[in-house]
Design a protein around this motif. Structure first.
Motif, PDB file in Angstrom:
ATOM      1  N   CYS B  25       0.905  -1.131   0.000  1.00  0.00           N
ATOM      2  CA  CYS B  25       0.000   0.000   0.000  1.00  0.00           C
ATOM      3  C   CYS B  25       0.944   1.179   0.000  1.00  0.00           C
ATOM      4  O   CYS B  25       2.126   1.009   0.174  1.00  0.00           O
ATOM      5  CB  CYS B  25      -0.865  -0.005   1.230  1.00  0.00           C
ATOM      6  SG  CYS B  25      -0.019   0.513   2.694  1.00  0.00           S
ATOM      7  N   CYS B  28       3.885   3.563   3.282  1.00  0.00           N
ATOM      8  CA  CYS B  28       5.287   3.851   3.509  1.00  0.00           C
ATOM      9  C   CYS B  28       5.765   5.031   2.673  1.00  0.00           C
ATOM     10  O   CYS B  28       6.564   5.839   3.129  1.00  0.00           O
ATOM     11  CB  CYS B  28       6.124   2.636   3.170  1.00  0.00           C
ATOM     12  SG  CYS B  28       5.980   1.356   4.398  1.00  0.00           S
ATOM     13  N   CYS B  92       6.712  -4.548   4.132  1.00  0.00           N
ATOM     14  CA  CYS B  92       6.589  -5.139   2.797  1.00  0.00           C
ATOM     15  C   CYS B  92       7.945  -5.352   2.164  1.00  0.00           C
ATOM     16  O   CYS B  92       8.233  -6.397   1.609  1.00  0.00           O
ATOM     17  CB  CYS B  92       5.823  -4.210   1.879  1.00  0.00           C
ATOM     18  SG  CYS B  92       4.099  -4.276   2.111  1.00  0.00           S
ATOM     19  N   CYS B 122       5.040  -1.053   9.928  1.00  0.00           N
ATOM     20  CA  CYS B 122       4.055  -1.073   8.849  1.00  0.00           C
ATOM     21  C   CYS B 122       3.029  -0.014   9.108  1.00  0.00           C
ATOM     22  O   CYS B 122       2.029  -0.278   9.715  1.00  0.00           O
ATOM     23  CB  CYS B 122       3.396  -2.434   8.746  1.00  0.00           C
ATOM     24  SG  CYS B 122       2.064  -2.469   7.536  1.00  0.00           S
TER      25      CYS B 122
HETATM   26  S1  SF4 Z   1       4.844  -2.006   5.062  1.00  0.00           S
HETATM   27 FE1  SF4 Z   1       2.692  -1.619   5.524  1.00  0.00          FE
HETATM   28  S2  SF4 Z   1       2.470   0.589   5.200  1.00  0.00           S
HETATM   29 FE2  SF4 Z   1       4.345  -0.023   4.178  1.00  0.00          FE
HETATM   30  S3  SF4 Z   1       3.778  -0.419   2.067  1.00  0.00           S
HETATM   31 FE3  SF4 Z   1       3.657  -2.367   3.184  1.00  0.00          FE
HETATM   32  S4  SF4 Z   1       1.551  -2.546   3.855  1.00  0.00           S
HETATM   33 FE4  SF4 Z   1       1.892  -0.426   3.299  1.00  0.00          FE
END
Ligand code: SF4
Lengths: 156, 141, 400
Positions: B25, B28, B92, B122
């Motif tokens: 998603c 980040c 991720c 996250c």
């Molecule tokens: S670590 Fe969590 S917040 Fe970051 S891209 Fe992955 S799902 Fe999204």
């Protein structure tokens, strides 16, 4: 118009091409149609009732058949029109002539379920990667994914 | 002499490339940008975000790599001039997060690229990213 | 000479890492095409392998900006399947978070619009104020991006009196800032001049192409799921649907600013009318076989989840349609016959996600001599064009 009147009108108006029209939840109408008549039904809904906003097209794998559901809405109700298509020869007509915005959802169906959308204006694959093997359709229930072994950096 | 100058400037002002590897998603990515905004202001360490890999020293990767993006990530990484540092930011990029087991992503950036620093979370907090950058710079010194 | 530009392929959100391929004639875009799939993560397949409660966390990670939208959409759908009536206080808190999220998302968008039109300090300002909202969210939920507030039957954390007071205080600040932006924008002819008339999408086109959210509302169609198909507690809350009929990027900005103001009102209303009682009720583990079509008005538009259960602990099928996907066909229509310098603006106007703005744009090396452009150059071109606009034109007016 409230949902009940719309339902009654749809039942009267489209009696020839639909089965099982029902109000299943507040503001949710469900219809069944035969694939040949799908475009006619959608065109009718659009012209007479102004139900023209296509939310999405969902495909479901039922084993023997695939079910394809068109979710349409206007300011009052959401109408879900469902059709069945056999697994041996999954074909559905394209609804792009009626609703041009359907194109991405139809391409998605082709990729994920391997349905053949007839007369689709733009049949290229959309979601899966360029070197995706032919004939693999991830959302079919019998498709299983084996995760390849991981490389652990610095590990043995 | 020149080498020392280059080294000094690299430590004092690392230019980073932010690369979204696709399968995440964008939580980040937003936090990386938030880290550069007035509140956290990563730029006070001389860190500058660059739009092109050819100007960058550090590549911050977020998100799991999707199959479609795999070759493109590699290509971008190859364009970063040596010496280059990879940072895997977020769950991720480290290990696939909730997308572990998906047919269209790789578990973690380190399956594809060498990684110098991992940022957990996250998403991570911007402060964690700053910490990672500072630690990375200290190790380069 | 005709040549081809490809923009992308980096763009996050559901299947939305995207590459735009355009055929240009000089500076004018003749044809545009989309390549999706760079960020396809197979979420729908993953969802079939997970239990309902695990799926809340999965749907949360569909998108980082509207993380609450997807969970709410999923949770309320599953609640209908479970025939569970959630706690009223829980619903209010859920709506509160949803509106806070809308505020932070729209502020983020305003900043991006400012940046793409060459108004860099506006970008910094709005992002600073966005931190205020994020602080509130963090105070309530403990996290800045994935709030993890929703659960079946209500929410996971309560809001107490002290938090209520603090939110109202911060809201005062935000309101003041938003007014300031309004004035700034109203008296700033460069901003208005840059946005007016760019990315036209007529009313009929918007309806035909099934656009959603501010993109649709800026073309004069008052479609808002919160009004049309009220979920949570929106049928009890007074608010207005914001529309504009200028059909361009300026209209989309107007709609979003109006929605910001509406959101502040909604938040105030919720905090002042928060019902007492429990904030969640116990939910069953199993779900009867049924299906549900759940709609939610995310900051970017109508978000849709179709959930079908089969009587077990895992869903039979989860279909997600994020708003940005629905806006792609409309984006192509907007790009056609536009200028290459307007691409960032038009593309930003549907509010995809910010990270795409930081990505490279490369001109594909096609026959006939392509060249490579970077996004920064493209933006420089965009700013260049902004300078050339004739601000004395009479028909440009900030519509406030
Ligand atoms: S670590 Fe969590 S917040 Fe970051 S891209 Fe992955 S799902 Fe999204």
């Amino acid at each position: 118009m409230n949902p009940e009147t719309i339902l009654a009108k749809i039942q009267g108006d489209l009696a020839a091409c639909i089965q099982d029209a029902a109000l299943v939840a507040p503001r949710r109408i469900q219809l069944k149609a035969r694939p040949e008549q799908l475009t006619a039904v959608l065109a009718r809904l659009k012209e007479t009732f102004g139900i023209a906003h296509l939310g999405t097209i969902s495909g479901v794998d039922l084993g023997e058949n695939f079910e394809v559901i068109y979710h349409l809405s206007n300011a009052d109700v959401t109408v879900s029109v469902r059709i069945l298509t056999p697994r041996r020869d999954p074909r559905i007509p394209s609804v792009c002539p009626v609703i041009p915005g359907a194109i991405l959802y139809e391409r998605e169906l082709q990729d994920m379920f391997g349905l053949v959308v007839e007369n689709i204006p733009d049949p290229r694959p959309m979601l899966l990667c360029d070197d995706w093997p032919e004939g693999q359709f991830p959302l079919r229930k019998d498709w299983k994914f084996e995760r390849p072994a991981e490389i652990i950096p610095g590990g043995k | 002499m020149i080498e020392r100058l280059v080294h000094w400037s690299r430590v004092k002002s690392p230019w980073v490339l932010h690369l979204n590897a696709g399968g995440g998603c964008n939580g980040c990515d937003i936090e990386i940008l938030a880290a550069l905004m007035p509140r956290f202001d990563l730029e006070r360490f001389g860190v500058q975000l660059k739009g092109t890999p050819r100007h960058a020293d550090v590549m911050i990767c977020t998100g799991a790599i999707t199959l479609q993006n795999r070759d493109r990530v590699l290509r971008v990484y190859e364009q970063v001039p040596e010496p280059k540092f990879g940072v895997a930011a977020g769950a991720c990029a480290r290990a696939g997060c909730v997308y572990r087991g998906s047919y269209h992503t790789l578990v973690g950036i380190d399956q594809l690229l060498p990684v110098n620093a991992y940022v957990p979370g996250c998403p991570f907090r911007p402060a964690a990213l700053i910490d990672a950058v500072v630690k990375l710079l200290n190790s380069v010194k | 000479m005709e040549y081809k530009v490809s923009l992308g392929p980096q763009h996050p959100a559901l299947h939305e890492a995207i590459s735009l391929r355009m055929t240009l004639d000089g500076e004018v875009i003749r044809d545009a095409d989309l390549k999706l799939g760079y960020s396809h993560r197979g979420i729908e397949k993953l969802a079939e392998e997970r239990s309902y409660i695990q799926n809340i966390y999965l749907t949360e990670r569909i998108c980082g900006i509207c993380s609450h939208s997807h969970t709410t959409c999923f949770t309320q759908g599953v609640e209908q399947l479970m025939e569970l009536v959630p706690a009223r206080r829980g619903l209010y808190i859920r709506t509160l978070i949803a509106e806070l999220e809308r505020v932070h998302s729209h502020l983020l968008w305003l900043g991006v619009a400012g940046q793409e039109s060459g108004f860099e300090s506006f970008f910094m300002y709005t992002w600073r104020d966005r931190e205020v909202v994020l602080d509130i969210l963090e105070w309530i939920s403990g996290n800045r991006v994935h709030y993890a507030m929703n659960t079946f039957g209500g929410v996971r954390r309560d809001v107490d009196e002290l938090q209520k007071k603090k939110i109202l205080d911060s809201l005062g600040l935000l309101k003041k800032r938003t007014d300031y932006y309004l004035n700034l924008a109203a008296s700033e002819p460069t901003f208005v001049g840059r946005l007016a008339g760019v990315g036209k999408l007529s009313r009929q086109q918007a309806i035909d192409l099934c656009a959603v959210g501010p993109t649709l509302r800026a073309s004069g169609v008052p479609m808002d799921v919160r009004k049309d198909d009220p979920y949570a507690v929106y049928d009890e809350i007074p608010f207005e649907v914001s529309t504009a009929d200028s059909c361009d990027v300026l209209g989309r900005a107007v709609v979003r600013v109006k929605e910001l103001i509406q959101s502040y009102h909604i938040i105030e209303y919720i905090l002042n009318n928060l019902p007492a009682g429990p904030f969640k009720v116990k939910a069953p583990r199993k779900v009867k076989p049924n299906e549900v079509y759940s709609r939610y008005e995310a900051p970017r538009g109508e978000n849709v989840h179709y959930i079908r259960s089969n009587g077990s602990e895992k869903p039979e099928r989860l279909k997600v349609r994020a708003p940005t996907l629905a806006n792609y066909p409309a984006t192509i229509a907007m790009l056609k016959n536009g200028f290459i310098a307007d691409i960032p603006l038009i593309f930003a106007a549907i509010d995809p996600c910010i990270c795409c703005a930081e990505r490279l744009v490369q001109l594909d090396d096609v026959r006939g001599g392509g060249r490579v452009l970077r996004f920064s150059e493209l933006r420089a071109m965009a700013n260049e064009r902004a300078k050339k606009i004739d601000y004395t034109k009479k028909d440009i007016a900030w519509p406030f």
